[in-house]
Motif scaffolding. Sequence first.
Motif, PDB file in Angstrom:
ATOM      1  N   LEU A   1      35.576 -36.092 -19.263  1.00 22.12           N
ATOM      2  CA  LEU A   1      35.790 -36.517 -20.823  1.00 22.12           C
ATOM      3  C   LEU A   1      34.573 -37.095 -21.215  1.00 22.12           C
ATOM      4  N   ALA A   2      34.223 -36.371 -22.359  1.00 25.11           N
ATOM      5  CA  ALA A   2      32.879 -36.655 -22.794  1.00 25.11           C
ATOM      6  C   ALA A   2      32.658 -37.139 -24.164  1.00 25.11           C
ATOM      7  N   VAL A   3      31.670 -38.107 -24.520  1.00 24.17           N
ATOM      8  CA  VAL A   3      31.450 -38.227 -26.099  1.00 24.17           C
ATOM      9  C   VAL A   3      30.190 -37.801 -26.160  1.00 24.17           C
ATOM     10  N   SER A   4      30.115 -36.703 -26.810  1.00 24.99           N
ATOM     11  CA  SER A   4      28.939 -35.852 -26.838  1.00 24.99           C
ATOM     12  C   SER A   4      27.906 -36.468 -27.898  1.00 24.99           C
ATOM     13  N   ASP A   5      26.435 -36.492 -27.213  1.00 26.21           N
ATOM     14  CA  ASP A   5      25.357 -36.681 -28.257  1.00 26.21           C
ATOM     15  C   ASP A   5      24.206 -35.753 -28.254  1.00 26.21           C
ATOM     16  N   VAL A   6      24.812 -34.307 -28.114  1.00 30.16           N
ATOM     17  CA  VAL A   6      23.680 -33.454 -28.485  1.00 30.16           C
ATOM     18  C   VAL A   6      24.442 -32.303 -29.622  1.00 30.16           C
ATOM     19  N   VAL A   7      23.590 -31.945 -30.021  1.00 29.33           N
ATOM     20  CA  VAL A   7      24.034 -30.686 -31.173  1.00 29.33           C
ATOM     21  C   VAL A   7      24.549 -29.637 -30.336  1.00 29.33           C
ATOM     22  N   GLY A   8      25.694 -29.218 -30.816  1.00 32.65           N
ATOM     23  CA  GLY A   8      26.429 -28.062 -30.624  1.00 32.65           C
ATOM     24  C   GLY A   8      27.359 -28.614 -29.297  1.00 32.65           C
ATOM     25  N   ASP A   9      27.279 -29.671 -28.781  1.00 31.84           N
ATOM     26  CA  ASP A   9      28.192 -30.148 -27.708  1.00 31.84           C
ATOM     27  C   ASP A   9      28.175 -29.188 -26.585  1.00 31.84           C
ATOM     28  N   ASP A  10      27.200 -28.519 -26.227  1.00 33.06           N
ATOM     29  CA  ASP A  10      26.953 -27.718 -25.058  1.00 33.06           C
ATOM     30  C   ASP A  10      27.271 -28.647 -23.673  1.00 33.06           C
ATOM     31  N   PRO A  11      28.243 -28.343 -22.953  1.00 32.99           N
ATOM     32  CA  PRO A  11      28.525 -28.952 -21.833  1.00 32.99           C
ATOM     33  C   PRO A  11      27.483 -29.262 -20.873  1.00 32.99           C
ATOM     34  N   SER A  12      26.631 -28.137 -20.719  1.00 35.22           N
ATOM     35  CA  SER A  12      25.471 -28.179 -19.772  1.00 35.22           C
ATOM     36  C   SER A  12      24.421 -28.860 -20.233  1.00 35.22           C
ATOM     37  N   VAL A  13      24.266 -29.382 -21.499  1.00 36.31           N
ATOM     38  CA  VAL A  13      23.277 -30.185 -21.889  1.00 36.31           C
ATOM     39  C   VAL A  13      23.708 -31.836 -22.321  1.00 36.31           C
ATOM     40  N   VAL A  14      24.952 -31.895 -22.576  1.00 39.31           N
ATOM     41  CA  VAL A  14      25.607 -33.357 -22.465  1.00 39.31           C
ATOM     42  C   VAL A  14      25.391 -34.060 -21.120  1.00 39.31           C
ATOM     43  N   GLY A  15      24.464 -35.125 -21.031  1.00 39.74           N
ATOM     44  CA  GLY A  15      24.159 -35.749 -19.780  1.00 39.74           C
ATOM     45  C   GLY A  15      23.625 -34.794 -18.729  1.00 39.74           C
TER      46      GLY A  15
END
Length: 449
Positions: A208-222
Amino acid sequence: MSIENHDELATTPARETALSCVAAGIEAALPERVVADHVRVVDGTLVVSPAAGGDATDDLDSFSTVRLVGAGKGAGRLAAALVDVLDGRVDGGVVVADEPADAGPVDVCVGDHPVPTDRNVDAARRIRDCVADAPADALVLVALTGGASALLTLPAGALTVDDLAGATRDLLDSGASIDELNAVRKHCSAVKGGRLAGAGAPTRLVTLAVSDVVGDDPSVVGSGPTAPDSTTYTDALAVLDRYEVDAPAVREHLQRGVDGTEPETPRADDPAFDRADYHVLANAETALSAAATEARERGYEPLVLSSCIEGEACEAGRFHAAVAREASATGRPVRPPAVLLSGGECTVSVGGDGIGGPNLEFGLAAALALRGTDDVAVAAVDTDGRDGSTDAAGALVDGATVTDEGAARAALADNDSLGYLEERNAVPRTGATGTNVNDLRVVVVDRER
């Protein structure tokens, strides 16, 4: 969520509107609000309604235990909100954040950001062990927010936290994008780039993610601890080359990966992801939508320019100022009174010795371009409440902020935007907000000429 120095800053209607839109945007992305909007338990079933729409369900009675792990600046508060919603069903877990929090049965470890320390490593090791030790019939919830890439640090191979801290610092100062920085982080980590999911397989894993990256790519968030990775050791090594970062130990590790000595990060077809799901609960759109609603309720026409603004902060600041001038002069692209909004994540190539951050530099560059105008106010903040390594949320400027052009340009050249703006009543402060959905920029154009 309040801006601590609101009354001091709100000296004109335009400035007050800008601050109110910022506050509304941040409040909409707070963990408690996000969980209340998107997570619930109905008759023993966990129901997750992601920001993108559609429901995902898990029968809680089918699991022998529920554990909760996570990382990020808002991970403590996100974990606490999830524990409350699950109402006694979470049996334990570990998260790492940069602020203490009470999450009931879940231990909240405090780490350091943006440069990792031994505290981060100790917490990351506990998180990995918690996931790895979970029985096959467990449910593991993973709470991720912005800042997880630094906070969830567990060096791979013979690397040390000092090796990673040095490379991180050099890449940040060089203006590397988050995607580039995270490509390096993933290939120097025992938990990033899908490796945390690998540690837990075949346990059921729900992120369950709160995204801080452009495009919300799961491989980039965190840096994607529970998501497949498409980058390679070769990509990571190319990032160091591109920005001329030495980092000898990191280079040696990455080269071993290129040579096939170190295992590559898992791809989408890896069995680690057979029972892993990923849901984004909030992102830049969350804050932009709330800010737009606030603007409309105040009688302004909102226009979202983009949720994906990246690049050098100064250039972005000048661009937003130019659009504001155009709107004021011609009614294009929107007729005033209007509020222009944008999200994304800008960077700063550091060449000076001053103190600042991307939103502070954005604001000072915009103020230079707007000097002499009397109908525009610009707010630019990091939604986590800390711009760069400062304790300032960002900047609030208008046409009267810069009265000495030479000094302002010198401050930009020395990357000392905080020093300049602090003396001119142009620095909003919120403290740590507990969330992070990237930068939020609000440009208020009060009237058309």
